[in-house]
Every structure is written in structure tokens, then in C-alpha cells.
Design a protein around this motif. Sequence first.
Motif, PDB file in Angstrom:
ATOM      1  N   ALA A  64      43.745 -39.013   1.320  1.00  0.00           N
ATOM      2  CA  ALA A  64      43.044 -39.015   2.600  1.00  0.00           C
ATOM      3  C   ALA A  64      43.889 -39.735   3.628  1.00  0.00           C
ATOM      4  CB  ALA A  64      41.674 -39.682   2.477  1.00  0.00           C
ATOM      5  N   ALA A  65      43.638 -39.461   4.879  1.00  0.00           N
ATOM      6  CA  ALA A  65      44.347 -40.099   5.977  1.00  0.00           C
ATOM      7  C   ALA A  65      43.396 -40.210   7.156  1.00  0.00           C
ATOM      8  CB  ALA A  65      45.584 -39.295   6.369  1.00  0.00           C
TER       9      ALA A  65
ATOM     10  N   TYR B  64      38.006 -40.396   8.402  1.00  0.00           N
ATOM     11  CA  TYR B  64      39.199 -39.892   7.720  1.00  0.00           C
ATOM     12  C   TYR B  64      38.895 -38.503   7.188  1.00  0.00           C
ATOM     13  CZ  TYR B  64      36.672 -41.073   3.421  1.00  0.00           C
ATOM     14  OH  TYR B  64      35.740 -41.137   2.435  1.00  0.00           O
ATOM     15  N   LYS B  65      39.920 -37.841   6.724  1.00  0.00           N
ATOM     16  CA  LYS B  65      39.754 -36.544   6.080  1.00  0.00           C
ATOM     17  C   LYS B  65      40.830 -36.403   5.015  1.00  0.00           C
ATOM     18  CE  LYS B  65      42.720 -33.512   8.845  1.00  0.00           C
ATOM     19  NZ  LYS B  65      42.778 -32.246   9.591  1.00  0.00           N
TER      20      LYS B  65
ATOM     21  N   MET C 125      35.642 -33.651   0.484  1.00  0.00           N
ATOM     22  CA  MET C 125      35.096 -34.995   0.669  1.00  0.00           C
ATOM     23  C   MET C 125      33.987 -35.247  -0.359  1.00  0.00           C
ATOM     24  SD  MET C 125      36.738 -36.309   3.259  1.00  0.00           S
ATOM     25  CE  MET C 125      35.658 -37.535   3.987  1.00  0.00           C
ATOM     26  N   PRO C 126      33.680 -36.498  -0.725  1.00  0.00           N
ATOM     27  CA  PRO C 126      34.325 -37.709  -0.189  1.00  0.00           C
ATOM     28  C   PRO C 126      35.536 -38.177  -0.992  1.00  0.00           C
ATOM     29  CG  PRO C 126      32.414 -38.313  -1.460  1.00  0.00           C
ATOM     30  CD  PRO C 126      32.486 -36.817  -1.524  1.00  0.00           C
TER      31      PRO C 126
ATOM     32  N   LEU D 259      38.117 -27.096  -8.118  1.00  0.00           N
ATOM     33  CA  LEU D 259      38.334 -27.044  -9.560  1.00  0.00           C
ATOM     34  C   LEU D 259      38.246 -28.440 -10.169  1.00  0.00           C
ATOM     35  CD1 LEU D 259      39.033 -25.254 -11.945  1.00  0.00           C
ATOM     36  CD2 LEU D 259      41.447 -25.583 -11.422  1.00  0.00           C
ATOM     37  N   GLU D 260      38.816 -29.406  -9.491  1.00  0.00           N
ATOM     38  CA  GLU D 260      38.743 -30.773 -10.009  1.00  0.00           C
ATOM     39  C   GLU D 260      37.318 -31.294  -9.987  1.00  0.00           C
ATOM     40  OE1 GLU D 260      43.074 -32.728  -9.019  1.00  0.00           O
ATOM     41  OE2 GLU D 260      41.589 -32.586  -7.418  1.00  0.00           O
ATOM     42  N   GLU D 261      36.566 -30.922  -8.969  1.00  0.00           N
ATOM     43  CA  GLU D 261      35.169 -31.331  -8.947  1.00  0.00           C
ATOM     44  C   GLU D 261      34.427 -30.780 -10.153  1.00  0.00           C
ATOM     45  OE1 GLU D 261      33.655 -30.045  -5.229  1.00  0.00           O
ATOM     46  OE2 GLU D 261      34.277 -31.847  -4.153  1.00  0.00           O
TER      47      GLU D 261
END
Length: 1414
Positions: free
Chosen positions: A805-806, A821-822, A830-831, A837-839
Motif C-alpha cells: 500500500a502507499a 492509502y490504496k 483493500m484493506p 485469489l489470495e483472499e
Amino acid sequence: MARIQFNFAFIHFLITTITLTTYPRVLSSDSESDSFPIIDFDSNLLFHQDYSPPSPPPPPPHPPSASCTDDLGGIGLIDTACQIVTDVNLTRDVYIEGKGNFYIHPGVRFHCPNFGCSITINISGNFNLSVNSSILTGTFELVANNASFFNGSVVNTTGLAGDPPPQTSGTPQGLEGAGGGHGGRGACCLLDKEKLPEDVWGGDAYSWSSLQEPCSYGSKGGSTSKEVDYGGGGGGRVKMTVKEYLVLDGAILADGGHGGAKGGGGSGGSIHLKAYKMTGGGRISACGGNGFAGGGGGRISVDIFSRHDDPQIFVHGGNSLGCPKNAGGAGTLYDAVARSLTVSNHNMSTDTDTLLLEFPYQPLWTNIYVRNHGRATVPLLWSRVQVQGQISLLCSGVLSFGLAHYASSEFELLAEELLMSDSVIKVYGALRMSVKMFLMWNSQMLIDGGEDVTVGTSLLEASNLVVLKESSVIHSNANLGVHGQGLLNLSGPGNWIEAQRLVLSLFYSIHVAPGSILRDCPSELLHPPEDCNVNSSLSFTLQICRVEDITVEGLIEGVSGMGCTGGVGRGNALSNGAGSGGGHGGKGGSACYNGNCIEGGVSYGNAELPCEIGSGSGEEKSVGSTAGGGIVVMGSLEHPLSSLSVEGSIRADGESFKGITRDQLVVMNGTVGGPGGGSGGTILLFLHTIDLGDYAVLSSVGGFGSPKGGGGGGGGRVHFHWSDIPTGDVYQPIARVNGSIHIWGGLGRDEGHAGENGTVSGKACPKGLYGIFCEECPAGTYKNVTGSDRALCHTCPADDLPHRAAYITVRGGIAETPCPYKCVSDRFHMPHCYTALEELIYTFGGPWLFGLLLLGLLILLALVLSVARMKFVGVDELPGPAPTQHGSQIDHSFPFLESLNEVLETNRAEESQSHVHRMYFMGRNTFSEPWHLPHTPPEQIKEIVYEGAFNTFVDEINGIATYQWWEGAIYSILSVLAYPLAWSWQQWRRRVKLQRLREFVRSEYDHACLRSCRSRALYEGLKVAATSDLMLVYMDFFLGGDEKRTDIPASLRQRFPMSILFGGDGSYMAPFSIQSDNILTSLISQMVPPTTWYRMTAGLNAQLRLVRRGRLRVTFQPVLRWLETQANPALRIYGIHVDLAWFQATTFGHCQYGLLVYAAEEERECISVEGIDGAKQVEEESRGVNNTHNENPSGHWREEMLVSQAHRRRDSYMTRKKSYGGIIVTNSLRMLEEKRDLFYLISFIVHNTKPVGHQDLVGLVISMLLLGDFSLVLLTLLQLYSISLVDVFLVLFILPLGILMPFPAGINALFSHRPRRSAGLARIYSLWNVTSWINVVVAFICGYTHYNSQSSSSKMFPFQPWNISMDESEWWIFPAGLVACKILQSQLVNWHIANLEIQDRSLYSNNYELFWQS
């Protein structure tokens, strides 16, 4: 901000000019630029000539009409038809009146060569002036119904004018040899250094009031001798009134006479034409005569309602031999229909004017055109030039207002449009112009206000558009206001608007392009009055107020050095004369000489709202003193600019020391120093938004000091007073600054010091914004107070910032914490900034646990599907061939391909005994090649049918078998979108078509073609059937029982050779097969036991399954070997031999394949190949290789036409006519021509194979792959969703839903009842599987495209492999897994279909004994 570019204005300019210009001319590139010398006023010039003569008296009554024969020597009567066949020379006026026609024959001259001689023709009929005939006179008047002037004909009044109107001065006085005047002034070659060129002319213009119906003679030219009058005569008069049709292919001339080298040219006369319709490209001319000085042009008026051609119309002045560049003034051309006036001098340069006097108001004229070196002047004081349409100046045209020596009058110009191209408008006095559109192209508008303070400000108002292009200039030496409600566009280099004081107001947008120039605080600047008229005593030179947008691409100049010489921040001087710089925004630089220094001027003014002029060196009366910069104010507090776009320069610089002359050095009394530089002025901008281009400059710098220790001037002030700064979600950037803002101090010379820099300020910014231009605080910072200082933006805490994130900027800036941030990429969510896929993976405990769960789930579901399938379908694995039930008619252990009979029979034995012939339909039953029967009945049924009724029956059958256009259209569309659906649609329509044929033959058709009364009465004798693939249909003919014929039906041996066609087309969906229905089996059983025939049929069908369309040469070889090694040895025992054969090709080039059955003893005899259309063609064939008559050593096609002579009975022989075909042998396969299409490539993946057994295991593996395929599809879509939703859409719908359909299609195939249905659904499943490859290719393309565009940035986030981040380098994993899965599925489905269709694997046995004993 609205900005109008160069091309749009240029195109609009050209289109408007071309459209509204009635008579196009060749444009000249020369532009005329006259100077404005001020000389002594001569009051006699005001009334030098008579400009408005009185109206002429009414004409006298006409004399009696002349006689056609007696007076004119013609033939006929004037009341009927008068023909002039010989030359006529008149010595006096003649009047001709009558009710008939008047003809002048070819080559005839009808002349009255006297000055002022009049020929009047007033007739009710037609007038003809034939080829090469002429009329010569001083006045010619014609009234007729129709008039024709043919090629070579001429009406000539040149130089034969009578006396001009009284009280006019068209004839010049003196001995200068000047030209005569009429529509334009005559030229004069007299050189007078005390007068301007346009102040010298010959004969004056007259008859302005009658230019719409001109009727005046031209004037005579002047002479250079008292003794001899060398002047050319004036042009005569021509008036024509034609009620209907005027044909003008000849010439109508009223030119002035030539004066030669010693006399002036006469002026042109008058021509008035009035008609309803006119055609022809003749010449109409009232030009001035040539001479020592050219005569002025005459006057022409054209009142023609309908003109179909453009005649050549000339009204220019005559050439001047004594001064070639000063031709006579142009005359006038008036078009009464368009109400337009044209002044054109035919590109002849001149200094002589054409006068434009009072303009009519009821009705107004529409257009005025001044072109081709025409010079028009409006000499009367307080004149108004008003037209409804356009005023156009083209090709060095000049329009002047007033007199050069009396610039004290005001003029008005009102029109819709003012268009100028290579032309000049001169105004002596003031001009009030009001137009909608003002366009200038390489043109000048020069306004000389003189020195009379009573002359008001010139006002140029263009409500819609003002465009200056190609070095166009608007110059005024007095006050000038330019107003409008649209766009002011100075489009490029050389375009200037300059005045002593210049006011631009009310424009929506002002565009000053590169190279363009606009030349030229008290409360009046901040709050100007509504009319924007500010006190002229204020110290500034440029004010722009109440304007929406301004675009500056050139230079706004005139303010530099226009401030005070002294002022609040004035400089100081040393004893030697060296001065310090003036101060303003920054202190002035100190002056130093020989170690002695003096401070510069102080800084003064308010940086937050500056409104002061710059200060100078302080020595106002000293030589070489410098002044500070002035003030540039754009907008106001009440009316700020909507937008300001600068690509050029806006300057308010202080003045630099420029040096002194030798004379000024004496005045300095020996001092060696010099003054310092002036300080910069003020640039005050009230505005909403600003755009400074790459090369834009806002400058308020100090001037340089003198070389002997002078100090530099201090920098000025630049302030941006933002009228409304949007905040929050409605924030928009108010400034784009790529150019430069200069406020530095001027350089000191020698020991002198430089001035301090000035100030650049802006209105205080609200929360979240900072800086002069109120920009958003940088990402990662926030600002919760009002102000513009960068230090007010504090750094955001980074403790809670997730990985990947930045911090981001928020519209309107960040006013409070926490800072937003995003994720670094849209594929992270987010968040926690995970991919989709990772979620999913971390929802189920991480990558390893997720992988184990997925694998276990796939295995479990596959087992469940396999068990459910076995329970639901009841499929048992058959490891080997089942025993054959010998002695039965049908061996049920054989697969369903052993018998393709689908016709329900009531009494099969009886039908086979009464069967006469089987007639095959032609065509493959496709939308482009439907089924159809030939009209000629075969020989076998000619005895039982009526040929005429049979032809009618065939027409009805063919009509029913033909498809509608929309059926084929739907198939074509579905073939592109989803081919499996197209195949299903085709099979459905085929089934409907077959059912319709059956119903028609069974119940609708009256069997009228049959000879049998019993068949016609019972609707029997005809039956239609087809193969299961619905591609081959045939019609069986039966006896009715009342024919009483013993020779029919024929026995099997009598039917030899007999053809049996294959169903299908060799494709994956419809493999070749041979039908074995009950009728055929009953016929064959006359020689071969049914079980043997069934076994042979099953084995042949098993071999035909492996034949592939597109590879017939290779795949037919096993079939030929099987026939030679398995089929024929067994059938030869029963006296039968079979061969693989092809039959007559259709019109589409499609060959039908099948078996040719004949008796074994006829193997070396001449045989016939029976076709399907009844055609007849005969040749011999020998099956022996060494046949001496038809030896075929290369083994090519045995296409020789065969004739069979079979013994029907001992006592009767009969030659039977058969259709033709060809027998296929092994050596001829390489010559087989076959067409290949897209499906040929697919056939390498999906094709029919031999059975492998292990049906349950194959089904289990298919179930696992099917579930794995579906899982990979979902994971692929999830991966693509992390990239872009567009990619998901592309993969799903190219082809539509193709990537999802294999799963439901596979489930449907696995859980279907009956082997045949299950095999058919499995083929559909295989088609969907192949179709989905296109979707997988799209997934590859999307992944590859994303990888190329994102791979460089992805390297910033190297993750561990167990994170399963699916980074850009791993984009190919899921699509590649799909490809591998689909290839495996295709092969397994091929085996699955083979296991379903071939349950007896001994059909592929090469062992002869095993095959026939199974």
C-alpha cells in the motif's frame, strides 16, 4: 476553457468566403499597405466634384416605327417576322416596334456609327442576333419576349457615347490626358508631391443614384493637346428587357474608347439587362478605355431571376500607358436579384477610387464585394455603410472611409460578416463597426484618428468571432475598443492589435497565438465600471475586463517601462551621477563608484493585493533616466476571468539604461555615471484558472543599471487572486504552470549591485491545499489550517500502512488524519491489499491447506460422480466380446451401429418381397445443399410410375426438402458464436425436415405417380427413411399387388450390381456408416444369411468410424484391407463380392461413398455402378490388372463407366442402363481429391478411435478432469478479475460462455441413458471442449498483455512462493493447466465414445477366424 484552434478558424474563414462570393476570381497574394502621412488640409477636397447629380428628365415620346422593307431593306413585316439579310448602315436614330419577330441573319452588320445614335427595338416576339452578326450604335434598347445572341455576335457601343448627364464632371479638364470618369474615377498620371496618390484623379464618378438601373453615357477622356482632342470616347448605353428567355453567347460591349499615348481613355458606359432566365457564357463589358491615363469603369446592372451559366462580366478601369500602376477606377456591378454590389478592377493595380455614396435602407443591400485591386471609398462625412449580409474584401481590395486630410468624422459599418483577405480598410476618423463575424487573412485595418480630440473612440464589435490570421493587423493611433461575446483569436506571427489605448471587453475567450501581439491600483482597476471605460489618466496601458477566457500565445506588451520615473521606491544618485535602482517588490540595487555606495529604492506595496506601478531611477529630468514597469490588470473582483491560457508573454518589466547620445553627454556637465534600472511593475490577475504553456512567460523584472556603477532595479510583483478555490470532492486544479514567472531584480553594472527579487503571491489556500496555485498537499501529508506555506503540510504517520500500500492524494487535499492509502495495484484489494485469489486462499487457511483441500475435494467429487453415474445409468464394463447368439436374425451383442434401421414396418417380409427399387436422395441435407431427387426416374421404376406425375412429385418433394433462408442464417450466426449450438440447430432442422417428408409421403401425397390403383387407393407403394445421422435419405418403391407382372420385383441377382450408400460424411460428429435395415437385409438374405450380413455390417461400420474427412487417402486404406481380408472372403462363399466405391458428385462437388455389391462370378465381366440420379454413361472396366483393353498400370481411379449384361432368365437378355461412379482401390487413393477446412486441424484432437475398455475407469478419470477443468476455469477467471474486469468479460464472451459450457455438457453426457444417446451427448461435450480453446487463447492473450505492461512494476514486490501471489511472471500457469486438462479430456472422451459405440472389441480383430466366430 474554450480554445478555438487555428485550423477551425481558417476553415470557417474559407468556407464563408467561398460560399457567399458569387463570382469567384483568382486570388492575388499581394497585399497593399499604404502609409498615413499627415499633410495640410485642403477644404476644396470636400466638395471637389459633384457626387450626386440630379435625376435625368423623362425621355421624349417615341417616333413612328421604321418599316422592315422600306427603311431597313429587310424581308417580311415587323408585325409578323422581319428578317435582315443584308448590311444596314443608318445615319440617324431608328425606332422599330411591332408584334412579330426580328431576325438579323449571320454575318449581317446593323450599324449606326454616329456618336449618340440610338437603335430601339420594341417587339412582342423574339429577337435573334445570329452568328458573326453585329449591331454598332451609341444606344441600343431592346424589348422582346425572347432574345438570342449567338456565337460571334456583338452589340457594340464602345466609344460612341453621346453627351453625359448635365452637371457632372466625368470629362477631365486640363491637358494632363486624364481618363474619363463614370462608375469609377478616371486615372490621372500627374505627379504632385504635395498630394497623396489617391488625391489625384481625372474625370469624376457620377450616376450613383441610378446604378441599379444605369442609363448614363460614359465620359470622354482628356487630351494632351489643345489643337487635337486625343481623348477616347465614352461608352454607350445598352438596355435589354426580355420577358422570358435570354441566350447570351455573344458580346455586349459598352467600353470606353481608347485614347492612345496622347489621350485619356473614355469611361465605360451603362448596361442594364433584365430577363426571367438567361443562359450562355458570353461577354458583358463596360470597361474604361486604355490611354495615357485609363478611363474609369462604367456601370452594369443585371436583373436575371434564373442564371444557368456565368457570363464574363467586366467593369474594370482602363490601362494607363503613362503610369502603368495606376489604372482607371473600377466601375460598379449590381446584381438586382441578390441585391449585391461588386467593385472589381480585374487585378489591375490602381490608386484611383470608386465612390460609394449613400446606401439604401429600404430595402438594404445584401452584400458588397471589393476585390481584385478594386478601391472603394466612402467620402461623405458621417456616413453609414449597412448591408444585410456580407462585406467582403479580397485580392488587394481597398475600402476607405473619409478623407486623409480631414480625419475628424465618424463612420458606421453594419453587416452580418466582414471578411478580408489580402486587403485593406482605411479609416480617417473613427469607426463604429458592428458585425457578427470579423475574419482577416493577411489584411490590415488602419485607423487614423488624426489630432482632433473630438473624434470618439473607434469601437469594433463582433458578437460571435474575431479572427486574425497570416500577419493581419488592426492599428489605431487613437483609442480603440474591441468588444464581443464570442472568441477573439490572434492566430499566429504577425497578427497585431495595437492602439494608443486599447480596451478588450466582453469576449468569452481571447486567444493570442505565438508571434501575435496586443499592444498598447486604483479602485477603477479593481472595480471597473460596467462599460469598462477607465479614466485615461491612469498609469497603465492595457486593461482587459469582463472577459470569460483569454488565450495568450503571443506578446502582451506596452506596460514595460510605462511606470513612474520617480515614485515611492525611486533610486538615489551619487555625486558623479551614478544612480541606484528603483524598488518595488524588492529593494533596488545600490549604486557604487570608487568605493562610494548609495542605497537603492525601498520596497513598497502589498504583496497580497498589489496595485502599484514600478518606480524609476528618480532623476526625472536627467538624461537617460529610467522608468518602472506599469500595471497589467486582467479581470476584476466582481468579474474575474474564467480562464487564462498563456503560451506567449505578459510583461511589466522595469526600464533598463539604454545609453546616451553625444549631444546628451554635453548636458550631463561632465558627470560620468548614469541612472539605475527601473523596478518591475505589477501583474494582477483576477481569475478562476490559469494555464501557462511550456514557453509562456509572466515577467515583472527590474531593469539594468548604467555601466558606471548603476544599480539594478528591484523585481516587481505578480499576484494571482483566485476568485473561487474549490475544495473537497469538487476540487479541480486551478493552475497548470509549465512556463516561467520572472520577478528577479535587474543586474548592476561595474561596482553597482543587483536589485532584489520581487514577489509572486496568491490568495491564501484553504485546508488541504498549499502554494501560490493552491495545489493539493503531497501524498503522505496533511494540512489542517488556512495558508499557502509548504511547511503547513505535515507528514502522515506510517504505522498503520499495510504492505503493498502507499499513501495517496485525495481530491481537495487531506485536511485530517488518518491519511488515506490504496494498494499499489488494482489487482490488490483493500484493506489488506490481497489479490482475489489470495483472499480465497487465506480464507481457507493459507496456500498449502487450500491446495490439499482442493485436491481432496476434486477426488471426492469425482468418486461421487462415478458412483452416481453407475447407479443412475447402469453402465457395466465389458472386458471382452460377448458371445453371439447364432441362429437369431439379429445378434444383440453387436453394437447399435450393426443396424441403423429406424423405419417402423408392419409386415417386413411382405414389404421385402414387393420391394422394387431404392432411390437415394442427392445432397447432404445441409442448408446450402439440401436433399433433392432427380426428375428422371430410374430404369427400375419406369414400369411402375407415370413419368409426368413423377416429375410433379419430385418437384413437391424437393420443395419440401429445401430450407428457408433464415434457417441457414441462424446456423451461420451460431457457427461463429457457438458451434455446438449450430450443430444442434442443424440436427433439429434436419429432423423436422425428415418428419415433414415422411408425413407428406405417408398421408398428404395421393401417390398419383404410381401406376398401381391399389397403391393409389391405399396410399402405399412409397416410403421414406433416413440414416440415424439424418444425412442420407432414401425412398423405397413397392408393388401395389395389382400390376400382374412376373418380371418385377427383380431378384437380388437381377439387381446386381447394387449400390449401398454410406450415411454420414466422415466427420467427427457424423462418421461414415452403412445402414442395414430390414428390407435390405431381406434382399441380401436371398444369397447371404442374415447373421453373416449383420456381422459384416458391424465390422465395416467399426472400420468406417475411423475414417476422417480431410484424411480420406490415409484412413480409407484400413477399410480397403478389411474388405479384402475379412468381408469378401466370407461373402465369396455365397457368391457375392463388395467393393468400396464413390458415386456421382453433386453440383457442390460432394461425392457420396458406399459399397458396390455384385455377384462373384461377374468379377471379370463388365459391371455397372448404380448411382443415385439415373444418369447414363457407359464404359468398360476390367478388374484384372493385366487387361489388355483398359490397362491402368498406375492404379488410378477405376472411373471407367461400366455396362452390365446379366442373364435374367435363360430365354431373355436385356441390357440395363446404369449410372456411373468409380471403384476405389488401394493404389488409387493418392489421387483422391478431398477438401479440407478448419475442422481438419481439429480432427487431430477430436476423432473417433478404437475402444480401450475399462469404461468405469475412463468415466472416473473424465469426471476428475471435468471437475479439474471447471476449477481451473474459476481460478483463471479469478486471476483475470485481479487484473481487469474487462479481461474476464473477454474470456467469458469470446466465444460466448464457451469456457463454462464444457462442464454442464460433460455432466449431461455422463449421466445420460442408452449408449447411443450418451455417445451423441459426449460428442457435443467434446465440441464444447474444443470450442472453449478459443476462450483459453483469449486468457493467454490477456495475461500476456498484462504481463508486458506490468512486469516492470511487479518486480518491486517479490513475494515468497508459498504466498501464491500469482505475480505477473506466473500468469500462464492456470491457462496452461487448462490446455493440458482439455487435451486429456479430448482423448479420454474419444475413448469413452468408442467404448459406448463399440462394445464388441473383436470387430477390430485382424484374425479372420476370431472375427467371424465371435
